[in-house]
Design a protein around this motif. Structure first.
Motif, PDB file in Angstrom:
ATOM      1  N   UNK A   7       0.995  -1.045  -0.007  1.00  0.00           N
ATOM      2  CA  UNK A   7       0.104   0.142  -0.107  1.00  0.00           C
ATOM      3  C   UNK A   7       0.763   1.187   0.007  1.00  0.00           C
ATOM      4  N   UNK A   8       0.284   2.305  -0.447  1.00  0.00           N
ATOM      5  CA  UNK A   8       0.860   3.614  -0.439  1.00  0.00           C
ATOM      6  C   UNK A   8      -0.022   4.271   0.350  1.00  0.00           C
ATOM      7  N   UNK A   9       0.810   5.166   1.380  1.00  0.00           N
ATOM      8  CA  UNK A   9       0.248   6.310   2.112  1.00  0.00           C
ATOM      9  C   UNK A   9       0.142   7.482   1.562  1.00  0.00           C
ATOM     10  N   UNK A  10      -0.632   8.179   0.780  1.00  0.00           N
ATOM     11  CA  UNK A  10      -0.226   9.533   0.102  1.00  0.00           C
ATOM     12  C   UNK A  10      -0.773  10.677   1.017  1.00  0.00           C
ATOM     13  N   UNK A  27      -2.477  13.859   7.820  1.00  0.00           N
ATOM     14  CA  UNK A  27      -1.558  13.032   7.305  1.00  0.00           C
ATOM     15  C   UNK A  27      -0.575  12.252   8.458  1.00  0.00           C
ATOM     16  N   UNK A  28      -0.303  13.373   9.696  1.00  0.00           N
ATOM     17  CA  UNK A  28       0.614  12.780  10.543  1.00  0.00           C
ATOM     18  C   UNK A  28      -0.391  11.795  11.364  1.00  0.00           C
ATOM     19  N   UNK A  29      -1.903  11.875  11.443  1.00  0.00           N
ATOM     20  CA  UNK A  29      -2.723  11.189  12.113  1.00  0.00           C
ATOM     21  C   UNK A  29      -2.733   9.950  11.472  1.00  0.00           C
ATOM     22  N   UNK A  59       4.300   2.058   1.909  1.00  0.00           N
ATOM     23  CA  UNK A  59       5.262   3.312   1.623  1.00  0.00           C
ATOM     24  C   UNK A  59       4.535   4.569   1.845  1.00  0.00           C
ATOM     25  N   UNK A  60       5.171   5.599   2.469  1.00  0.00           N
ATOM     26  CA  UNK A  60       4.528   7.002   2.319  1.00  0.00           C
ATOM     27  C   UNK A  60       5.277   7.491   1.320  1.00  0.00           C
ATOM     28  N   UNK A 113      -3.203  15.369  -8.856  1.00  0.00           N
ATOM     29  CA  UNK A 113      -4.295  15.925  -9.710  1.00  0.00           C
ATOM     30  C   UNK A 113      -5.435  15.190  -9.076  1.00  0.00           C
ATOM     31  N   UNK A 114      -5.145  13.934  -8.494  1.00  0.00           N
ATOM     32  CA  UNK A 114      -6.382  13.130  -8.094  1.00  0.00           C
ATOM     33  C   UNK A 114      -6.410  12.923  -6.552  1.00  0.00           C
ATOM     34  N   UNK A 115      -5.472  13.349  -6.028  1.00  0.00           N
ATOM     35  CA  UNK A 115      -5.352  13.069  -4.579  1.00  0.00           C
ATOM     36  C   UNK A 115      -5.081  14.523  -3.623  1.00  0.00           C
ATOM     37  N   UNK A 116      -4.708  15.508  -4.180  1.00  0.00           N
ATOM     38  CA  UNK A 116      -4.229  16.926  -3.404  1.00  0.00           C
ATOM     39  C   UNK A 116      -5.381  17.433  -2.621  1.00  0.00           C
ATOM     40  N   UNK A 117      -6.632  17.336  -2.965  1.00  0.00           N
ATOM     41  CA  UNK A 117      -7.786  17.678  -1.894  1.00  0.00           C
ATOM     42  C   UNK A 117      -8.246  16.504  -1.152  1.00  0.00           C
ATOM     43  N   UNK A 118      -7.668  15.286  -1.292  1.00  0.00           N
ATOM     44  CA  UNK A 118      -8.034  14.087  -0.572  1.00  0.00           C
ATOM     45  C   UNK A 118      -7.320  13.437   0.324  1.00  0.00           C
ATOM     46  N   UNK A 119      -5.983  14.203   0.248  1.00  0.00           N
ATOM     47  CA  UNK A 119      -5.048  13.333   1.427  1.00  0.00           C
ATOM     48  C   UNK A 119      -5.520  13.573   3.169  1.00  0.00           C
ATOM     49  N   UNK A 120      -5.068  12.569   3.581  1.00  0.00           N
ATOM     50  CA  UNK A 120      -4.496  11.500   3.420  1.00  0.00           C
ATOM     51  C   UNK A 120      -5.249  10.302   2.811  1.00  0.00           C
TER      52      UNK A 120
END
Length: 85
Positions: free
Chosen positions: A4-7, A15-17, A36-37, A48-55
Protein backbone atom coordinates in the motif's frame (compact mmCIF):
# COMPACT_ATOMS: atom_id res chain seq x y z
CA UNK A 1 1.95 -9.57 0.91
CA UNK A 2 -0.23 -6.50 0.39
CA UNK A 3 1.60 -3.37 -0.74
CA UNK A 4 0.00 0.00 0.00
CA UNK A 5 0.91 3.64 -0.42
CA UNK A 6 0.05 6.28 2.14
CA UNK A 7 -0.41 9.44 0.09
CA UNK A 8 0.08 12.71 1.92
CA UNK A 9 2.38 15.70 2.19
CA UNK A 10 4.68 17.37 4.69
CA UNK A 11 2.99 19.69 7.16
CA UNK A 12 -0.40 17.98 6.88
CA UNK A 13 -1.66 17.27 10.41
CA UNK A 14 -4.25 14.80 9.12
CA UNK A 15 -1.49 12.96 7.29
CA UNK A 16 0.43 12.69 10.55
CA UNK A 17 -2.64 11.19 12.25
CA UNK A 18 -3.08 8.72 9.41
CA UNK A 19 0.59 7.78 9.58
CA UNK A 20 0.25 6.92 13.28
CA UNK A 21 -2.72 4.64 12.52
CA UNK A 22 -0.90 2.98 9.63
CA UNK A 23 2.41 2.57 11.46
CA UNK A 24 0.68 0.85 14.36
CA UNK A 25 -1.02 -1.48 11.91
CA UNK A 26 2.08 -2.19 9.84
CA UNK A 27 4.25 -3.01 12.88
CA UNK A 28 1.73 -5.57 14.08
CA UNK A 29 1.24 -7.13 10.64
CA UNK A 30 4.69 -6.60 9.11
CA UNK A 31 4.76 -10.05 7.50
CA UNK A 32 1.49 -9.38 5.61
CA UNK A 33 1.72 -5.70 4.82
CA UNK A 34 4.17 -3.26 3.23
CA UNK A 35 3.34 0.44 3.38
CA UNK A 36 5.28 3.18 1.63
CA UNK A 37 4.70 6.84 2.43
CA UNK A 38 4.49 9.07 -0.65
CA UNK A 39 4.69 12.87 -0.50
CA UNK A 40 2.40 13.92 -3.34
CA UNK A 41 4.06 17.36 -3.47
CA UNK A 42 7.08 15.55 -4.92
CA UNK A 43 5.01 13.28 -7.19
CA UNK A 44 3.04 15.25 -9.77
CA UNK A 45 1.17 12.16 -11.00
CA UNK A 46 -0.61 11.97 -7.62
CA UNK A 47 -1.44 15.66 -7.22
CA UNK A 48 -4.33 15.88 -9.68
CA UNK A 49 -6.34 13.07 -8.09
CA UNK A 50 -5.36 13.29 -4.44
CA UNK A 51 -4.28 16.85 -3.53
CA UNK A 52 -7.64 17.66 -1.94
CA UNK A 53 -8.27 14.17 -0.54
CA UNK A 54 -5.12 13.41 1.46
CA UNK A 55 -4.36 11.45 3.43
CA UNK A 56 -5.27 8.46 1.28
CA UNK A 57 -4.32 4.82 1.64
CA UNK A 58 -3.86 3.51 -1.90
CA UNK A 59 -3.51 -0.03 -3.25
CA UNK A 60 -1.64 0.24 -6.58
CA UNK A 61 -2.44 -3.29 -7.77
CA UNK A 62 -6.21 -2.70 -7.75
CA UNK A 63 -6.22 1.12 -7.73
CA UNK A 64 -8.57 1.04 -4.74
CA UNK A 65 -8.19 3.69 -2.11
CA UNK A 66 -9.33 4.57 1.38
CA UNK A 67 -9.66 8.30 1.93
CA UNK A 68 -9.62 10.25 5.16
CA UNK A 69 -11.18 10.10 7.65
CA UNK A 70 -10.31 6.54 8.59
CA UNK A 71 -9.45 4.68 11.76
CA UNK A 72 -7.92 1.29 12.51
CA UNK A 73 -11.25 -0.48 11.93
CA UNK A 74 -11.60 1.15 8.50
CA UNK A 75 -8.04 0.09 7.65
CA UNK A 76 -8.82 -3.47 8.80
CA UNK A 77 -11.88 -3.60 6.55
CA UNK A 78 -9.96 -2.15 3.61
CA UNK A 79 -7.16 -4.68 3.95
CA UNK A 80 -9.64 -7.54 4.45
CA UNK A 81 -11.35 -6.59 1.20
CA UNK A 82 -8.00 -6.52 -0.59
CA UNK A 83 -7.09 -9.92 0.86
CA UNK A 84 -10.32 -11.41 -0.47
CA UNK A 85 -9.80 -10.13 -4.03
Amino acid sequence: MIKLLLLGTAGCHLCEEAKIIIEAYSVQDADQLAIETVDIAEQTQWQANYAERIPVLYHPATQQDLGWPFDRNDVNEFISELSND
